[in-house]
Design an enzyme around this catalytic site. Structure first.
Site, PDB file in Angstrom:
ATOM      1  N   ASP A 184       0.831  -1.202   0.000  1.00 33.66           N
ATOM      2  CA  ASP A 184       0.000   0.000   0.000  1.00 33.66           C
ATOM      3  C   ASP A 184       0.862   1.246   0.000  1.00 33.66           C
ATOM      4  O   ASP A 184       0.533   2.245  -0.634  1.00 33.66           O
ATOM      5  CB  ASP A 184      -0.894   0.020   1.248  1.00 33.66           C
ATOM      6  CG  ASP A 184      -2.039  -0.958   1.118  1.00 33.66           C
ATOM      7  OD1 ASP A 184      -2.061  -1.700   0.111  1.00 33.66           O
ATOM      8  OD2 ASP A 184      -2.890  -0.979   2.017  1.00 33.66           O
ATOM      9  N   ASP A 192       0.594   4.171  -2.591  1.00 36.57           N
ATOM     10  CA  ASP A 192       0.347   5.559  -2.190  1.00 36.57           C
ATOM     11  C   ASP A 192       1.406   6.488  -2.765  1.00 36.57           C
ATOM     12  O   ASP A 192       1.110   7.608  -3.174  1.00 36.57           O
ATOM     13  CB  ASP A 192       0.334   5.683  -0.661  1.00 36.57           C
ATOM     14  CG  ASP A 192      -0.953   5.128  -0.058  1.00 36.57           C
ATOM     15  OD1 ASP A 192      -1.922   4.943  -0.818  1.00 36.57           O
ATOM     16  OD2 ASP A 192      -0.981   4.885   1.166  1.00 36.57           O
ATOM     17  N   LEU A 233     -10.957   8.926   1.210  1.00 38.63           N
ATOM     18  CA  LEU A 233     -10.433   9.939   2.125  1.00 38.63           C
ATOM     19  C   LEU A 233      -9.050  10.374   1.674  1.00 38.63           C
ATOM     20  O   LEU A 233      -8.275   9.568   1.157  1.00 38.63           O
ATOM     21  CB  LEU A 233     -10.319   9.357   3.533  1.00 38.63           C
ATOM     22  CG  LEU A 233     -11.616   9.094   4.288  1.00 38.63           C
ATOM     23  CD1 LEU A 233     -11.344   8.196   5.481  1.00 38.63           C
ATOM     24  CD2 LEU A 233     -12.251  10.397   4.738  1.00 38.63           C
ATOM     25  N   GLU A 249     -11.256   7.319  14.510  1.00 36.95           N
ATOM     26  CA  GLU A 249     -11.695   5.928  14.387  1.00 36.95           C
ATOM     27  C   GLU A 249     -10.589   5.106  13.742  1.00 36.95           C
ATOM     28  O   GLU A 249      -9.873   5.607  12.879  1.00 36.95           O
ATOM     29  CB  GLU A 249     -12.955   5.856  13.503  1.00 36.95           C
ATOM     30  CG  GLU A 249     -14.047   6.811  13.940  1.00 36.95           C
ATOM     31  CD  GLU A 249     -15.179   6.929  12.899  1.00 36.95           C
ATOM     32  OE1 GLU A 249     -15.275   6.074  12.005  1.00 36.95           O
ATOM     33  OE2 GLU A 249     -15.943   7.905  13.003  1.00 36.95           O
ATOM     34  N   LYS A 300      -8.805   3.023  11.117  1.00 33.39           N
ATOM     35  CA  LYS A 300      -9.054   2.854   9.681  1.00 33.39           C
ATOM     36  C   LYS A 300      -8.900   1.368   9.377  1.00 33.39           C
ATOM     37  O   LYS A 300      -7.798   0.853   9.226  1.00 33.39           O
ATOM     38  CB  LYS A 300      -8.075   3.674   8.848  1.00 33.39           C
ATOM     39  CG  LYS A 300      -8.400   3.637   7.359  1.00 33.39           C
ATOM     40  CD  LYS A 300      -7.595   4.669   6.608  1.00 33.39           C
ATOM     41  CE  LYS A 300      -8.059   4.811   5.161  1.00 33.39           C
ATOM     42  NZ  LYS A 300      -7.944   3.591   4.375  1.00 33.39           N
ATOM     43  N   ASP A 360      -8.732  -2.116   7.660  1.00 29.40           N
ATOM     44  CA  ASP A 360      -8.174  -2.461   6.356  1.00 29.40           C
ATOM     45  C   ASP A 360      -8.948  -3.640   5.766  1.00 29.40           C
ATOM     46  O   ASP A 360      -8.542  -4.785   5.879  1.00 29.40           O
ATOM     47  CB  ASP A 360      -6.692  -2.808   6.526  1.00 29.40           C
ATOM     48  CG  ASP A 360      -5.931  -2.628   5.245  1.00 29.40           C
ATOM     49  OD1 ASP A 360      -6.527  -2.173   4.247  1.00 29.40           O
ATOM     50  OD2 ASP A 360      -4.732  -2.944   5.234  1.00 29.40           O
ATOM     51  N   ARG A 367     -17.868  -0.968  -3.242  1.00 27.35           N
ATOM     52  CA  ARG A 367     -17.692   0.418  -3.647  1.00 27.35           C
ATOM     53  C   ARG A 367     -17.600   0.566  -5.164  1.00 27.35           C
ATOM     54  O   ARG A 367     -18.104   1.530  -5.735  1.00 27.35           O
ATOM     55  CB  ARG A 367     -16.425   0.988  -3.006  1.00 27.35           C
ATOM     56  CG  ARG A 367     -16.191   2.416  -3.456  1.00 27.35           C
ATOM     57  CD  ARG A 367     -15.247   3.134  -2.552  1.00 27.35           C
ATOM     58  NE  ARG A 367     -13.887   2.657  -2.696  1.00 27.35           N
ATOM     59  CZ  ARG A 367     -12.843   3.225  -2.124  1.00 27.35           C
ATOM     60  NH1 ARG A 367     -13.010   4.264  -1.345  1.00 27.35           N
ATOM     61  NH2 ARG A 367     -11.643   2.737  -2.295  1.00 27.35           N
ATOM     62  N   GLU A 379     -16.992  -1.406   6.825  1.00 31.94           N
ATOM     63  CA  GLU A 379     -15.900  -2.195   6.267  1.00 31.94           C
ATOM     64  C   GLU A 379     -16.140  -3.683   6.507  1.00 31.94           C
ATOM     65  O   GLU A 379     -16.385  -4.104   7.639  1.00 31.94           O
ATOM     66  CB  GLU A 379     -14.600  -1.757   6.952  1.00 31.94           C
ATOM     67  CG  GLU A 379     -13.357  -2.020   6.150  1.00 31.94           C
ATOM     68  CD  GLU A 379     -13.088  -0.936   5.100  1.00 31.94           C
ATOM     69  OE1 GLU A 379     -13.946  -0.035   4.906  1.00 31.94           O
ATOM     70  OE2 GLU A 379     -12.018  -1.007   4.473  1.00 31.94           O
ATOM     71  N   TYR A 384     -19.434   2.447  10.041  1.00 39.01           N
ATOM     72  CA  TYR A 384     -18.853   3.730  10.428  1.00 39.01           C
ATOM     73  C   TYR A 384     -19.427   4.918   9.649  1.00 39.01           C
ATOM     74  O   TYR A 384     -19.030   6.047   9.878  1.00 39.01           O
ATOM     75  CB  TYR A 384     -17.333   3.715  10.295  1.00 39.01           C
ATOM     76  CG  TYR A 384     -16.806   3.233   8.954  1.00 39.01           C
ATOM     77  CD1 TYR A 384     -17.045   3.960   7.793  1.00 39.01           C
ATOM     78  CD2 TYR A 384     -16.078   2.058   8.851  1.00 39.01           C
ATOM     79  CE1 TYR A 384     -16.585   3.521   6.571  1.00 39.01           C
ATOM     80  CE2 TYR A 384     -15.601   1.616   7.635  1.00 39.01           C
ATOM     81  CZ  TYR A 384     -15.857   2.346   6.499  1.00 39.01           C
ATOM     82  OH  TYR A 384     -15.408   1.911   5.289  1.00 39.01           O
ATOM     83  N   LYS A 396     -12.634  12.609  11.694  1.00 37.04           N
ATOM     84  CA  LYS A 396     -13.830  13.197  11.076  1.00 37.04           C
ATOM     85  C   LYS A 396     -14.335  14.338  11.958  1.00 37.04           C
ATOM     86  O   LYS A 396     -14.411  14.161  13.189  1.00 37.04           O
ATOM     87  CB  LYS A 396     -14.957  12.157  10.955  1.00 37.04           C
ATOM     88  CG  LYS A 396     -14.604  10.958  10.102  1.00 37.04           C
ATOM     89  CD  LYS A 396     -15.716   9.919  10.127  1.00 37.04           C
ATOM     90  CE  LYS A 396     -15.247   8.644   9.428  1.00 37.04           C
ATOM     91  NZ  LYS A 396     -16.191   7.526   9.619  1.00 37.04           N
ATOM     92  N   LYS A 420      -2.334   7.982   8.104  1.00 38.29           N
ATOM     93  CA  LYS A 420      -1.844   6.632   7.827  1.00 38.29           C
ATOM     94  C   LYS A 420      -0.642   6.283   8.700  1.00 38.29           C
ATOM     95  O   LYS A 420       0.202   7.135   8.964  1.00 38.29           O
ATOM     96  CB  LYS A 420      -1.418   6.540   6.354  1.00 38.29           C
ATOM     97  CG  LYS A 420      -2.568   6.581   5.361  1.00 38.29           C
ATOM     98  CD  LYS A 420      -3.223   5.229   5.251  1.00 38.29           C
ATOM     99  CE  LYS A 420      -3.932   5.023   3.940  1.00 38.29           C
ATOM    100  NZ  LYS A 420      -3.221   4.388   2.888  1.00 38.29           N
ATOM    101  N   CYS A 470      13.060 -34.008  -0.818  1.00 37.00           N
ATOM    102  CA  CYS A 470      12.174 -33.627   0.279  1.00 37.00           C
ATOM    103  C   CYS A 470      12.939 -33.802   1.593  1.00 37.00           C
ATOM    104  O   CYS A 470      13.677 -34.775   1.744  1.00 37.00           O
ATOM    105  CB  CYS A 470      10.930 -34.525   0.270  1.00 37.00           C
ATOM    106  SG  CYS A 470       9.780 -34.176   1.609  1.00 37.00           S
ATOM    107  N   CYS A 481      12.078 -34.973   4.149  1.00 33.36           N
ATOM    108  CA  CYS A 481      11.599 -36.114   4.924  1.00 33.36           C
ATOM    109  C   CYS A 481      12.603 -37.261   4.841  1.00 33.36           C
ATOM    110  O   CYS A 481      13.434 -37.294   3.949  1.00 33.36           O
ATOM    111  CB  CYS A 481      10.220 -36.554   4.424  1.00 33.36           C
ATOM    112  SG  CYS A 481      10.244 -37.393   2.838  1.00 33.36           S
ATOM    113  N   CYS A 506       7.034 -32.187  -3.249  1.00 35.65           N
ATOM    114  CA  CYS A 506       7.577 -33.508  -2.951  1.00 35.65           C
ATOM    115  C   CYS A 506       6.703 -34.508  -3.689  1.00 35.65           C
ATOM    116  O   CYS A 506       5.477 -34.411  -3.658  1.00 35.65           O
ATOM    117  CB  CYS A 506       7.505 -33.765  -1.452  1.00 35.65           C
ATOM    118  SG  CYS A 506       7.715 -35.493  -1.019  1.00 35.65           S
ATOM    119  N   CYS A 528       5.193 -39.814   1.892  1.00 32.62           N
ATOM    120  CA  CYS A 528       6.042 -38.827   2.570  1.00 32.62           C
ATOM    121  C   CYS A 528       5.483 -38.579   3.967  1.00 32.62           C
ATOM    122  O   CYS A 528       4.335 -38.174   4.104  1.00 32.62           O
ATOM    123  CB  CYS A 528       6.071 -37.533   1.758  1.00 32.62           C
ATOM    124  SG  CYS A 528       6.759 -36.135   2.651  1.00 32.62           S
TER     125      CYS A 528
END
Ligand code: IVH
Length: 694
Positions: free
Chosen positions: A42, A46, A92, A123, A125, A127, A146, A183, A235, A299, A323, A417, A419, A441, A447
């Site tokens: 993110d 941004d 926002l 509040e 935010k 995710d 949305r 959300e 919210y 807000k 953020k 492997c 194992c 494997c 296995c």
């Protein structure tokens, strides 16, 4: 290539760069919004948006109508019917520092010409993904994602399965029409469980809880959404037929009284000091929340002030998102271990010198696969930069090249492997023969690592669901050599005396365990198939196969033929709903192995696998695709769906050209409209019942 400083940019450079940024942002929007599978963090996203906005600020005349800064989210997927929001769902603006928070508060005061301190709500935010849920006279009638902010996707059937969301509003005082917004998210616990279950079923795992929430909500089949641990916090609101509160704080309390969860960490604060304080508190709370947040939303509390402040293009003046910075740390990579999953996929895991990232001590990080190790060129002894993406999964971002110890050798992915059998590792190919990033494997049931994971899957809730045989007991019995294969579980009664002799098991718990096992001898065919843990054969596919073959005998006979690549058998399987090359390959591969075939035979001998009801082919609706919409009054949605499927129809969540019949109850909305546009036959519930014969 270093970025040209924006101050030094010529107009031509700006044009080029804006074009490049627009393409890049559009690409990432698509990955994020439609494929639920982003490639970058993110913070990096941004940064792209920011650079785009900064260049546009310097060259305002270069801003195009389709600029990424004018867009919220990405286009909707075609799989869902469109829903126009009563009031657009906007986004926002972000603040990344105390200075930007000061600037936000100053802007609010300037705009309102105020001297006094302003009251705000602060509040978490959350995710996840935002969702708008429309209630008419207190009844849930429609839910939408949305989308692009104006038009979202109709996810009503899926949202109606979320326990946090009331089907009917509680209390009183709600407006006749209200779009409640909030959300949809998945908690850390839910996320880990979902990924573990998907991993075990050989299905897609998600990179973080937000993608998991988006992927889980946007399922064509609401039954899949229903099985996912989706949660909700309210919210905000969109269209309302009458105002219901004077402040944001009061509105949150009302939403709570109507039956919605609201974030308990939300607070009401005063002035810029209050904004700072709320941010600090949230930073401390963050690791303890149990769900991902990526900042704090401020807000203006008074709604009349919000009204006056209004919006600048796509974001409100009355709110902003403070953020959190990306959480990063450096540490030493001490070793790379290989984990073997139930399906044999080998996952390299970095063992790290413990380091605290954002309040949580991190000791491991997944390296995903051999290609990722090569891409990072990460070696044992390296200092690495670690990031907690989303919040839960630590990720290795990069290696600090200067700090590499002399003689650190490139990592060589094991050819065997880990194992004791040291089975050879193969690079997995897709159904079409293309290489994938996964190494596997080849030992399957032979296995020992896979064996235990297979058994765990076998007894899990959605498979055989054997009460009293949890992980701990399974491991203990496996270590004693009592349970080596699924069939051994049904021979455990022979070990009754030994079980009683071990001090850990009281008489009643042994009795309960053995009864729990006996209770599962009669087993539904779909659970039997799912329990085998064949790659790509998850619950839904197992149901389809069970319905398609009807009996265990028919299933096994068909599987032997598929394994031998009998064209007719392959074609029969291929023709089943939603079954494609990957399932066919997996089934053929599994049943071609003698030890798997013997295991299944042995297991079947212990059970009474019940026949599945074959879908009918001789009814009026056999083979037709049906969509139910609106409120059904004589049966529940689930009943209607089950009945239609029993009669051989296919039930879908959205109307398209392929739809044959739409059954519309009161409150049906956009689906009805789409049906009319496409000329699809529309029936009332009564007409439908008359048609299918009661
Ligand atoms: S209020 C005008 N409150 O953040 C937008 N949003 O960038 C009003 N979000 O789309 C949104 N927690 O997905 C609001 N407490 C919260 C939130 C929140 C998370 C998300 C939401 C929204 C995005 C805005």
């Amino acid at each position: 290539m270093p970025e040209t400083p924006i101050d030094a940019m010529t107009e031509e450079q700006a044009v080029l760069e804006l074009t490049r940024l627009a393409d890049e942002i559009a690409h990432h929007d698509l990955r994020y919004h439609q494929q639920d599978d982003p490639e970058i963090s993110d913070a990096d996203y941004d940064a792209l948006k920011r650079r785009n906005a900064e260049i546009e600020a310097r060259f305002p005349h270069l801003m195009r109508d389709n600029s990424p800064s004018l867009r919220v989210g990405a286009a909707r997927s075609e799989q869902f019917a469109p829903v126009e929001h009563g009031v657009p769902m906007l986004s926002l603006d972000n603040a990344f520092s105390d200075e930007e928070a000061v600037e936000f508060d100053a802007r609010v005061k300037r705009f309102l010409r105020l001297d006094e301190a302003v009251a705000y709500t602060a509040e978490p935010k959350i995710d996840g993904l935002s969702c708008s849920i429309r209630y008419e006279k207190g009844v849930l009638v429609q839910a939408a994602t949305r989308g692009d902010g104006k038009v979202g996707e109709d996810v009503t059937a899926n949202v109606a399965t979320i326990g946090d969301i009331p089907r009917r509003l509680a209390g009183t005082g709600w407006p006749d029409v209200v779009e409640v917004r909030g959300e949809v998210y998945i908690s850390h616990e839910g996320f880990l469980a979902l990924n573990a279950a998907n991993e075990a079923a050989g299905q897609k795992t998600y990179a973080n809880p937000r993608n998991a929430a988006a992927g889980s909500l946007r399922q064509i089949d609401p039954r899949i959404s229903a099985a996912r641990p989706l949660r909700f916090f309210a919210y905000a609101w969109g269209l309302i037929s009458a105002p219901f509160a004077e402040t944001q704080w009061e509105a949150l309390q009302k939403l709570k009284a109507w039956g919605f969860p609201i974030t308990p960490q939300s607070r009401r604060v005063e002035g810029v000091e209050g904004l700072f304080e709320a941010y600090r508190v949230m930073e401390v709370e963050r690791p303890k929340l149990g769900f991902d947040i990526d900042g704090v939303v401020y807000k203006v509390d008074r709604l009349d002030w919000q009204q006056r402040l209004g919006f600048v293009t796509r974001t409100p003046r009355w709110g902003t998102a403070r953020k959190f910075p990306a959480q990063q740390a450096r540490t030493l990579l001490e070793a790379i271990d290989i984990q073997v999953g139930r399906t044999g996929a080998l996952t390299p895991v970095a063992r790290l010198t413990p380091v605290t990232v954002g309040g949580v001590s991190v000791t491991n990080a997944t390296l995903h696969n051999a290609d990722e190790i090569a891409r990072l060129d990460v070696r044992v002894g390296d200092t690495v930069i670690l990031q907690r993406a989303g919040d839960v999964i630590p990720q290795i971002l990069a290696v600090v090249a200067e700090e590499r110890p002399k003689g650190a050798a490139p990592y060589v992915f094991p050819h065997e492997c880990p194992c004791p059998l040291k089975t050879p590792v193969v690079r997995e190919t897709t159904a079409t023969g293309a290489d994938t990033v996964v190494r596997r494997c080849s030992g399957e049931f032979a296995c020992p690592f896979q064996k235990l994971a297979h058994l765990r899957h076998f007894v899990s809730r959605r498979a055989f669901d054997i009460e009293g045989l949890g992980e701990k007991q399974l491991v203990a019995f496996h270590e004693r050599g009592w349970i080596n294969a699924p069939a051994d579980i049904f021979r455990l009664h022979e070990k009754r005396e030994e079980l009683l002799a071990t001090e850990r098991y009281a008489e009643t718990s042994v009795k309960n365990l053995l009864e729990g096992i006996e209770a599962r001898r009669p087993i539904a065919l779909d659970r039997f198939i799912y329990g085998l843990g064949i790659r790509h054969i998850g619950e839904t596919t197992a149901v389809v196969m069970a319905r398609g073959y009807g009996s265990v005998a028919a299933f096994l006979e068909a599987m032997d033929k598929v394994a031998a690549r009998d064209p007719e058998a392959v074609e029969e399987l291929d023709a089943m709903d939603q079954i494609g090359a990957a399932v066919i390959e997996a089934a053929a591969g599994f049943f071609a192995e003698d030890h798997n075939r013997a295991m299944v035979e042995d297991l079947n001998g212990q059970l009474r696998v019940q026949d599945a009801e074959k879908p009918k082919t001789d009814t009026v609706v056999a083979g037709k695709t049906v969509v139910f919409t609106g409120t059904l009054e004589r049966m529940t949605r689930d009943e209607a769906k089950a009945q239609a499927e029993r009669l051989g129809a296919k039930v879908s969540g959205s109307v398209s050209k392929k739809t044959d019949i739409v059954v519309a109850g009161p409150g049906a909305g956009s689906k009805l409209k789409t049906a009319a546009e496409l000329g699809v036959q529309v029936l009332t519930e009564d007409e439908w019942i008359a048609m299918v014969g009661g």
